[in-house]
Design a protein around this motif. Structure first.
Motif, mmCIF file in Angstrom:
data_model
loop_
_atom_site.group_PDB
_atom_site.id
_atom_site.type_symbol
_atom_site.label_atom_id
_atom_site.label_comp_id
_atom_site.label_asym_id
_atom_site.label_seq_id
_atom_site.Cartn_x
_atom_site.Cartn_y
_atom_site.Cartn_z
ATOM 1 N N GLY A 31 0.769 -1.234 0.000
ATOM 2 C CA GLY A 31 0.000 0.000 0.000
ATOM 3 C C GLY A 31 0.800 1.283 0.000
ATOM 4 N N GLN A 32 2.122 1.198 0.111
ATOM 5 C CA GLN A 32 2.952 2.401 0.151
ATOM 6 C C GLN A 32 3.748 2.548 -1.149
ATOM 7 O OE1 GLN A 32 5.179 3.297 3.735
ATOM 8 N NE2 GLN A 32 3.961 1.842 4.917
ATOM 9 N N VAL A 33 3.787 3.766 -1.670
ATOM 10 C CA VAL A 33 4.540 4.032 -2.899
ATOM 11 C C VAL A 33 6.027 4.034 -2.583
ATOM 12 C CG1 VAL A 33 4.960 5.659 -4.771
ATOM 13 C CG2 VAL A 33 2.640 5.377 -3.869
ATOM 14 N N VAL A 34 6.751 3.118 -3.219
ATOM 15 C CA VAL A 34 8.197 3.009 -3.004
ATOM 16 C C VAL A 34 8.970 3.604 -4.181
ATOM 17 C CG1 VAL A 34 10.116 1.424 -2.574
ATOM 18 C CG2 VAL A 34 7.883 0.970 -1.550
ATOM 19 N N LEU A 35 8.456 3.398 -5.391
ATOM 20 C CA LEU A 35 9.058 4.028 -6.573
ATOM 21 C C LEU A 35 8.036 4.978 -7.175
ATOM 22 C CD1 LEU A 35 11.698 3.936 -8.323
ATOM 23 C CD2 LEU A 35 10.385 2.530 -9.923
ATOM 24 N N ASP A 36 8.443 6.238 -7.308
ATOM 25 C CA ASP A 36 7.580 7.279 -7.859
ATOM 26 C C ASP A 36 8.303 7.860 -9.066
ATOM 27 O OD1 ASP A 36 5.944 9.452 -8.364
ATOM 28 O OD2 ASP A 36 5.618 9.904 -6.247
ATOM 29 N N HIS A 37 7.965 7.355 -10.244
ATOM 30 C CA HIS A 37 8.736 7.635 -11.466
ATOM 31 C C HIS A 37 10.181 7.170 -11.231
ATOM 32 C CE1 HIS A 37 5.379 9.485 -13.453
ATOM 33 N NE2 HIS A 37 5.173 10.283 -12.428
ATOM 34 N N ASP A 38 11.173 8.026 -11.349
ATOM 35 C CA ASP A 38 12.563 7.591 -11.188
ATOM 36 C C ASP A 38 13.049 7.699 -9.747
ATOM 37 O OD1 ASP A 38 12.892 6.970 -13.862
ATOM 38 O OD2 ASP A 38 13.538 8.998 -14.398
ATOM 39 N N ARG A 39 12.192 8.106 -8.847
ATOM 40 C CA ARG A 39 12.614 8.395 -7.476
ATOM 41 C C ARG A 39 12.196 7.291 -6.511
ATOM 42 N NH1 ARG A 39 10.466 10.956 -2.884
ATOM 43 N NH2 ARG A 39 8.434 11.137 -3.940
ATOM 44 N N HIS A 40 13.183 6.727 -5.827
ATOM 45 C CA HIS A 40 12.894 5.827 -4.719
ATOM 46 C C HIS A 40 12.495 6.707 -3.545
ATOM 47 C CE1 HIS A 40 13.259 2.842 -1.561
ATOM 48 N NE2 HIS A 40 13.622 1.908 -2.419
ATOM 49 N N THR A 41 11.319 6.474 -2.992
ATOM 50 C CA THR A 41 10.793 7.370 -1.961
ATOM 51 C C THR A 41 11.446 7.185 -0.595
ATOM 52 O OG1 THR A 41 9.045 5.830 -1.265
ATOM 53 C CG2 THR A 41 8.554 7.341 -3.126
ATOM 54 N N GLY A 42 12.212 6.097 -0.432
ATOM 55 C CA GLY A 42 12.789 5.794 0.871
ATOM 56 C C GLY A 42 11.878 4.965 1.748
ATOM 57 N N ALA A 43 10.675 4.701 1.281
ATOM 58 C CA ALA A 43 9.741 3.888 2.067
ATOM 59 C C ALA A 43 10.238 2.451 2.159
ATOM 60 C CB ALA A 43 8.353 3.922 1.437
ATOM 61 N N ARG A 44 10.041 1.857 3.329
ATOM 62 C CA ARG A 44 10.461 0.464 3.539
ATOM 63 C C ARG A 44 9.321 -0.336 4.171
ATOM 64 N NH1 ARG A 44 16.859 0.655 5.461
ATOM 65 N NH2 ARG A 44 17.638 1.665 3.558
ATOM 66 N N PRO A 45 8.267 -0.551 3.392
ATOM 67 C CA PRO A 45 7.089 -1.246 3.917
ATOM 68 C C PRO A 45 7.123 -2.758 3.733
ATOM 69 C CG PRO A 45 6.588 -0.364 1.764
ATOM 70 C CD PRO A 45 8.019 0.001 2.047
ATOM 71 N N GLY A 46 8.250 -3.290 3.250
ATOM 72 C CA GLY A 46 8.337 -4.731 3.005
ATOM 73 C C GLY A 46 8.257 -5.533 4.296
ATOM 74 N N ARG A 47 7.938 -6.812 4.148
ATOM 75 C CA ARG A 47 7.764 -7.683 5.298
ATOM 76 C C ARG A 47 8.392 -9.042 5.040
ATOM 77 N NH1 ARG A 47 1.246 -6.498 5.577
ATOM 78 N NH2 ARG A 47 1.420 -4.286 6.126
ATOM 79 N N ALA A 48 8.761 -9.705 6.111
ATOM 80 C CA ALA A 48 9.119 -11.118 6.006
ATOM 81 C C ALA A 48 7.826 -11.904 5.845
ATOM 82 C CB ALA A 48 9.868 -11.575 7.246
ATOM 83 N N LEU A 49 7.747 -12.697 4.782
ATOM 84 C CA LEU A 49 6.566 -13.522 4.537
ATOM 85 C C LEU A 49 6.846 -14.925 5.055
ATOM 86 C CD1 LEU A 49 5.628 -12.389 0.902
ATOM 87 C CD2 LEU A 49 4.996 -11.363 3.106
ATOM 88 N N ARG A 50 6.101 -15.334 6.037
ATOM 89 C CA ARG A 50 6.283 -16.651 6.637
ATOM 90 C C ARG A 50 5.171 -17.586 6.158
ATOM 91 N NH1 ARG A 50 7.438 -12.509 10.062
ATOM 92 N NH2 ARG A 50 9.285 -12.643 11.407
ATOM 93 N N ARG A 51 5.547 -18.791 5.778
ATOM 94 C CA ARG A 51 4.552 -19.765 5.347
ATOM 95 C C ARG A 51 3.632 -20.087 6.516
ATOM 96 N NH1 ARG A 51 3.387 -24.455 6.492
ATOM 97 N NH2 ARG A 51 5.191 -24.493 7.884
ATOM 98 N N ARG A 52 2.346 -20.097 6.222
ATOM 99 C CA ARG A 52 1.356 -20.391 7.279
ATOM 100 C C ARG A 52 0.559 -21.632 6.908
ATOM 101 N NH1 ARG A 52 3.794 -17.817 11.180
ATOM 102 N NH2 ARG A 52 3.833 -15.565 10.956
#
Length: 550
Positions: A529-550
């Protein structure tokens, strides 16, 4: 009416405008990841989830993106990646985000855990603090604590657990030692690993027999995972090795994904149809075997792979000692220059052609082909040294390892594999960058260009794939393999991993000699849900997560 139907079906009856919307993507060409035909529409995001896809009524949103002329697709899932520890150096994951990748899948022979028994803990620095990683769970926790721009999933590596128990020994494990391996795999699965991965070409993976792998995969089956394999031999043993991967899946009762499917020996070029037939026959009898590829005809390995497996026992230091011993060196040279049953020898596979080996390691030879390196080191010497001796001397100087790109398979074979409905895309690359500390060595261009290359070359230019099929291979197909039910598709309720690109412009720029070049045409990348790449600019957002198998 079609769009009203899509809205009702995909939003499951909910009105996405009933509450404030955080992000509204308007007027895009929606390619939803399923393989269905594209349609014009909008995507609404609230928090980390998609809440509407289709024609969405006028609504207030914190941000609106006009995607007119652009394709809106699910974020790309890189099915085979090696970003394990570079993410702790720079969590922005620049080369992945700029390709449209929102999820990395780690693990081959090694994996980011466990580090137990004979493997010392792996230390990483997070926000100035040194953290010791021992288990797969530790790694996932560290990713979440560090903050990264992409999601991260992982297998547990067969070689990883083998070395935890056996160290660098090449002897057969005892029954107790094998039981310990099974215990470590079970623990990693409980920690959230998606299955068992292997690299059977070289030790320690090559020490495992087919029966060993079957038994270890039975642990994976108990936890609902899959088996992902760099097969034992991609050259003259490719047919037997594909059969082995199929047999492991069939006997253990687990799905199989063959890593970077290829024929990497010139003697067997243009026989991919036979490999495809083996997989199709297995699938017809109910074996869930699939594969992934990267869209290049060169692979990345190591000059040390030209050294026969027996000489690697004890690890790099023991290898160096053997290379320094005249009698051992002579034996290594004899074996390196011949075909040995069961061993994939890169040197033989490329026809002993040193010009088809490009140094990718971060040393003084980076970016040079080995014929040029050998010429440099032989200049002024009479008689000229044996090229294999030059290789061995370099391995000694570089502590037993020199990353190398090998030109060993063909476009025709790769294209045939890529077209298969069960073949998805994985880069076999890492999250590098064009600037800063992660600009190092002369890495394979796949680290920067894999996904834009599929879209620019194989969809737009060559028309090998339709746009919808290419996107499916990079999104929902990989999600389905892993069992990720809420990623890989644009649909209400799914996590808002979204890539927006220009279909008329998207293309890779990285080359084998100039790899540090970002692609063009990836316009926006949204992760959870967070914009990380905005055209050529990396926004600095780090919303990634470790995905664990459930």
């Amino acid at each position: 009416m079609q769009h009203i139907f899509l809205l009702c079906a995909l939003v499951l009856g909910a009105d996405p405008t009933s509450e404030p919307i955080d992000l509204l993507i308007r007027n895009g060409r929606i390619v939803d990841g399923t393989g269905n035909p594209w349609f014009h529409g909008d995507v609404a995001v609230r928090g980390d989830r998609i809440v509407g896809v289709g024609r969405i009524p006028k609504a207030a949103a914190k941000r609106e993106i006009d995607a007119k002329g652009l394709v809106v697709a699910p974020g790309f899932i890189d099915m085979h990646s090696h970003s394990d520890f570079v993410l702790f150096e720079d969590g922005d994951a620049q080369s992945k985000i700029r390709q449209g990748v929102t999820t990395d899948v780690l693990g081959e022979g090694g994996s980011p855990g466990p580090f137990l028994n004979q493997l010392l803990p792996r230390n990483v620095t997070i926000k100035g603090e040194s953290i010791a990683l021992r288990t797969m769970g530790d790694y996932f926790d560290a990713i979440d604590r560090a903050g990264v721009s992409i999601n991260v999933a992982s297998y547990v590596g067969l070689g990883q657990v083998w070395e935890c128990v056996m160290g660098r020994s090449h002897r057969r494990p005892t029954s107790d030692e094998f039981a310990e391996m099974k215990k470590l795999i079970a623990q990693a699965m409980q920690d959230g690993a998606f299955g068992l991965s292997s690299m059977l070409m070289m030790p320690p993976g090559s020490l495992a027999t087919t029966d060993d792998v079957v038994e270890l995969c039975r642990v994976v089956r108990e936890h609902g995972g899959l088996y992902s394999s760099h097969i034992r031999n991609e050259g003259l043993g490719v047919f037997d090795s594909v059969k082995e991967a199929i047999a492991i899946g069939e006997r253990a009762g687990v799905p199989v994904d063959i890593i970077h499917l290829k024929i990497a020996d010139q003697k067997y070029w243009n026989r991919m149809s036979e490999v495809v037939a083996l997989i199709e026959e297995a699938r017809k009898r109910g074996v869930n075997v699939q594969a992934n590829v990267y869209p290049y005809t060169r692979g990345n390995n190591d000059l040390a792979s030209i050294v026969p497996p027996w000489a690697h026992e004890g690890g790099p230091q023991k290898l160096i000692e053997r290379l320094k011993d005249p009698m051992e060196r002579a034996k290594i040279k004899r074996d390196a220059d011949r075909e040995i049953d069961g061993w994939y020898n890169h040197y033989i596979a490329v026809g002993r052609d040193w010009s088809r080996m490009l140094v990718s390691a971060n040393n003084r030879y980076r970016g040079l082909t080995m014929d040029r390196v050998i010429a440099q080191r032989s200049e002024g010497r009479d008689p000229k040294p044996d090229p294999l001796d030059v290789l061995f001397d370099i391995l000694i100087e570089e502590r037993g390892s020199v990353g190398t790109v090998y030109a060993h398979h063909t476009e025709e074979d790769m294209n045939l594999a890529l077209k298969q409905p069960w073949c998805s895309v994985g880069s076999d690359g890492s999250a590098f960058a064009t600037t800063g500390p992660l600009r190092r060595g002369n890495p394979h261009p796949r680290n920067f260009g894999t996904f834009p290359r599929v879209l620019g070359v194989y969809v737009r230019e060559l028309k090998l794939l339709t746009l919808e099929e290419a996107v499916r291979k990079m999104t929902s197909l990989n999600a389905a393999k892993l069992g990720l039910k809420d990623r890989g598709r644009l649909q209400a309720g799914a996590f808002a991993d979204i890539t927006i690109f220009d279909p008329g412009r998207v293309l890779d720029n990285a080359t084998y000699t100039e790899p540090f070049q970002d692609n063009v045409g990836i316009e926006y990348v949204i992760v959870n849900g967070q914009v990380v790449l905005d055209h050529d600019r990396h926004t600095g957002a780090r919303p990634g997560r470790a995905l664990r198998r459930r």
